[in-house]
Each structure stands twice: as structure tokens, then as C-alpha cells.
Design an enzyme around this catalytic site. Structure first.
Site, short mmCIF file in Angstrom:
data_model
loop_
_atom_site.label_atom_id
_atom_site.label_comp_id
_atom_site.label_asym_id
_atom_site.label_seq_id
_atom_site.Cartn_x
_atom_site.Cartn_y
_atom_site.Cartn_z
N ASP A 1 19.68 28.78 35.92
CA ASP A 1 18.31 29.17 35.60
C ASP A 1 17.41 27.94 35.65
OD1 ASP A 1 19.23 27.89 33.35
OD2 ASP A 1 18.32 29.27 31.94
N ASP A 5 20.61 25.56 31.68
CA ASP A 5 21.54 25.75 30.57
C ASP A 5 22.31 27.07 30.71
OD1 ASP A 5 19.55 27.58 29.87
OD2 ASP A 5 19.46 26.96 27.77
N SER A 42 12.73 28.51 30.66
CA SER A 42 14.04 28.98 31.10
C SER A 42 13.90 29.89 32.32
CB SER A 42 14.76 29.68 29.93
OG SER A 42 16.08 30.00 30.25
N ASP A 95 16.04 25.76 33.57
CA ASP A 95 16.33 24.52 32.85
C ASP A 95 17.81 24.19 32.80
OD1 ASP A 95 16.79 26.67 31.04
OD2 ASP A 95 16.59 25.32 29.33
#
Length: 474
Positions: free
Chosen positions: A238, A242, A100, A240
Site C-alpha cells: 500500500d 506497512d 495509507s 506507506d
């Protein structure tokens, strides 16, 4: 001692502690426990972010899948919500290799069942199954996964089918690409809805964008980019994808819970679920029939959404202070349907927030001002052992101590102790202390009518907590 541990969003730790056998063991434990129980298809979809270590770890996960009798599908680099959507479509399990927003020297694994994110009970089952994998002793020869290059396109079509094609017409948007796994998708998606898109800040090295605790260098870069006056908004995610980040025309970064508030209103949600760290404007300005607060972490938000649905709510959404938005039920948008996706997503709040501002005929800053969301501030006391923060939180649970502790800043009016201690003060202010789930630190969150007041309360809170913990340990 290994740095690997489950936090508020999957397993994380140092790359040196994750590569090789550890990632094989944790993935294998997932397949033996959660996968064996919930994944009748015996299929797993595997994705990854763009950090250097992710491809190798994803290959190890595929090897663990084969050893456990699972067919592995390689979805390549893609947003975590796109992988979760594919798992739902296939009735498969999923493993996302991502750290992340944490730095390049760290990474992690996010695990999904066919119906969405794993629960805290599932985490316990995975840890219990680690011993079974360790008993095998050695990692088998690498096993290849079958590639599927169309997963990202199916995720894109989710939004193309739900929103009118001109919802962003006329908006000038800078897409801060950095190393987000969604950097090209995000630019293409916004352009497809009519925005005039300019990609900026693409990076060949990993950039740890945190959408909640903003790095000073990111704040400066965003302000300098927007100083030209050429854009109505800047957006990014961010690592990834999400969690979203949205900045207004002046470079002011919108709070994640404000993005969630705007998005939930745009979708017509009648029930919203948020962690205790989200601002009280959700109750004050949201206009929702039901607001349910939970502990910090998407598994708790998901459990809250399920609770709201059992209670009869029709349009259920959840969001976190980091901006990640979870859609718990299908919603109708001008005759189109956006299906549920009960995992954190960055695309939906970016689209909905920009579309809401355009529909209202307001700049982003004007839209936020119309909601009267107040101001929030947060920071932390690093290197605070759990026993010290735990002692402070326990003391704050006592009414007498709480009144004495807070006397310099105000009178407590209400307390929420489900995750740390969140205290409503007179004058519409709040102060919240909680121990981090990812690191040995005490976090403090404050809320007030003005930014200066929120920062002053935060500074007092950190100093008072530090002094109290020093006194307790002396």
C-alpha cells in the site's frame, strides 16, 4: 464538521480538513501529551508517503515540533515501518504523514512513541490536549527539520543481517511499483536476496492500493501482468508500505491473513495474535501453541502480543487480515537474529512468503493449497448510520434472535462479540458483522470451505442485514 478522526490506524480525513492549522494542532497535541510523557530525548523523526499533500503536511509537523521544544529529523519519503524502526533506535517519537491506502484527496498522521505505536489511551490524551494548542491561537513561522538520508538504508540492513543472501535465488518476481513509497526499496531488497526482479506499473500519480479490499482495476492489472507466464510472483504494498500484496503465478492474490500465517510459521512463532477478521485456518493449520484474537486495529494486536509475552511466549508475532505483520519479539533464523518490530510491516511477509515457497519447492499456489486455508469473502453496506448497525449488532447478541436470523443458512455454534459479532456456523463456516471504525458502514465477513460457498453466505448476510435494519427503522 471536520472529517478528521482516529480510526484503526492513526488520524485520517480529507486533505482540506488536515492541511495547515489542523495538522499543526494535532501534531502539537501529540508533542504536549504523549511526547512529553514518553519522549525523554525531545526528538521526533518525521516521514511521509508520496501523495501530493504529504510534503507540506510534514513541514507543518516540523513547525509544531519546534514550537513544542522538540528537535525534528526529516527522514523524507520512506516506509512507515522504517520510520518506526528509526524511532526505536533513537529513543525518539515519530510522526508519519500518510493516508495509507485511501484516495489522494485524503491523508493522515500516524503517531509513534519510542517503544512503538501509540495506544488507544494515547489517542484520548492527544484529543484532550487539542484545547491547549488551540489556546495558543496562531501558528508560528515555519521551522526546518534536520535531514537524515540514511534511515531507509538502516531499515534495509535489518533484513540483510537476518536472512541468508540467497533465500530468493531463482525466483522471478514482478514488483508492481505504482506509487508505493517502498517501490525502489522493494525491488532492490528482493534482488539483493537473489530474485530476478522486474519493476512494472510505476506511476507518477498516487494509486490507492488496498491490500484487503482490492480494486477491480488492480485485480485486472495483476492478472494481465501475470498472464505472460514470465513471473513466479507479483508483489507490492500500500502507499506507506506497512501492508503487503502478493499474487501467485496465475495472478491470484493471496489473502493477507494467509501471508501472516505463512510468515509466522516460517519464523517459528509459538504465539500469534490476530484480529477477529482473520480466518480460522490460523487455529486449524498454524500449529501454534497459542492463538489470541483481538478487536480490529494494530493497537489491539500489539496489546495482545504484550499479553502473550507476559504469559511466557518466547517467539510472538501478530498479523492482520490486510497482511500487515508485527513482530513482537526477537526471532532466530539459522543463527541470525531478526529483532522485534512491533508495528505493521510489509517487507517481512513478502520476504518470508517467497522464501517459504522456495524452501518447500512449491509455487505459491501450491504452498497455499498445502495449508488448507479455505475461502473468505467480505463486503459492506455503505451509508449505514452507526445507530442502525449498532441496533443490529445488539440484536445479534441475543441467542434467540441470532438463531431466528441465521435459520436460513445454518445453526450458530459459537460467538465472539469483542468487535461486532462473529458467529461460527455448522459446517466449518463463519459469518461476522461489524461496524466500520472509519466510515458509516456495516461490514460483513464470511468464511467457508469453497469460494462459491463463502460468496453465497456473504450475499445472504448483506441482504439479511439490510432487510433487518430496514424493518427496525420502519
Amino acid at each position: 464538521m471536520s472529517s478528521l478522526k482516529f480510526g484503526t490506524s492513526g488520524l485520517r480525513g480529507l486533505v482540506t480538513d488536515l492541511v495547515g492549522w489542523p495538522s499543526y494542532a494535532y501534531a502539537g497535541a501529540f508533542f504536549r501529551s504523549v511526547g512529553a510523557t514518553y519522549c525523554a530525548s525531545r526528538t521526533v523523526v518525521i516521514g511521509r508517503d508520496l501523495r501530493d499533500s504529504s510534503a507540506g503536511i510534514a513541514a507543518t509537523v516540523a513547525t509544531a515540533a519546534a514550537a513544542a521544544g522538540f528537535a525534528a529529523i526529516d527522514c523524507g519519503p520512506l516506509p512507515t515501518p522504517a520510520l518506526a524502526l528509526e524511532a526505536i533506535r533513537r529513543g525518539a517519537c515519530a510522526v508519519m504523514v500518510t493516508g495509507s491506502h485511501i484516495p489522494q484527496d485524503r491523508n493522515g498522521l500516524k503517531f509513534y512513541r519510542p517503544d512503538g505505536e501509540i495506544t488507544k489511551a494515547d489517542e484520548v490524551a492527544i484529543l484532550a490536549a487539542l484545547g491547549d494548542v488551540s489556546a495558543v491561537g496562531t501558528m508560528p513561522a515555519p521551522a526546518a527539520a534536520t535531514p537524515d538520508p540514511d534511515v531507509v538504508e538502516r531499515y534495509r540492513r535489518r533484513y540483510g543481517a537476518a536472512f541468508a543472501p540467497d533465500i530468493l535465488a531463482g525466483l522471478r518476481v514482478a514488483v508492481y511499483q505504482q506509487s508505493s513509497v517502498a517501490r525502489d526499496l522493494l525491488a532492490d531488497l528482493l534482488a539483493g536476496f537473489g530474485a530476478e526482479v522486474t519493476p512494472v506499473g510505476r506511476s507518477d500519480t498516487f494509486v490507492p492500493i488496498d491490500t484487503e479490499a482490492h480494486r477491480p482495476e488492480d485485480v485486472i492489472y495483476i492478472a494481465e501482468t501475470m498472464a505472460s507466464g514470465a513471473y513466479d510472483a507479483l508483489v507490492t504494498t500500500d502507499g506507506d508500505a506497512d501492508r503487503p500484496l502478493v499474487a501467485d503465478a496465475a495472478g491470484g492474490i493471496l489473502r493477507g491473513d494467509v501471508l501472516g500465517l505463512i510468515t509466522a510459521r516460517y519464523l517459528g512463532a509459538d504465539a500469534v495474535v490476530v484480529p477477529v477478521t482473520a480466518g480460522s485456518a490460523i487455529e486449524r493449520a498454524g500449529g501454534f501453541a497459542q492463538v489470541l484474537r483481538t478487536r480490529v486495529g494494530s493497537p489491539f494486536v500489539i496489546a495482545g502480543m504484550e499479553q502473550a509475552q507476559r504469559a511466557g511466549a518466547k517467539a510472538v508475532a501478530g498479523f492482520e487480515a490486510n497482511g500487515g505483520f508485527l513482530l513482537g519479539s526477537d526471532v532466530a533464523l539459522a543463527g541470525r537474529v531478526l529483532p522485534a518490530l512491533p508495528t505493521r510491516d510489509a517487507m517481512l511477509p513478502i520476504l518470508a512468503t517467497l522464501a517459504a515457497a522456495r524452501d518447500a519447492g512449491l509455487p505459491l499456489a501450491g504452498l497455499v493449497a498445502s495449508l488448507d486455508v479455505g475461502a473468505m469473502a467480505s463486503d459492506r453496506l455503505p451509508e449505514t448510520p452507526p445507530e442502525r448497525s449498532g441496533a443490529l449488532l445488539q440484536s445479534l447478541g441475543d441467542a434467540g434472535f441470532r438463531h431466528r436470523f441465521l435459520q436460513p443458512v445454518g445453526a450458530p455454534e459459537a460467538v465472539d462479540a469483542q468487535d461486532g459479532v462473529r458467529i461460527a456456523l455448522d459446517g466449518g463456516r463463519t459469518i461476522h458483522f461489524r461496524a466500520s471504525g472509519n466510515a458509516p458502514e456495516l461490514r460483513c465477513y464470511t468464511e467457508a470451505r469453497t469460494e462459491a460457498e463463502a460468496k453465497d453466505l456473504l450475499a445472504w448476510g448483506l441482504a439479511a442485514a439490510a432487510a433487518t435494519m430496514r424493518g427496525c427503522s420502519s
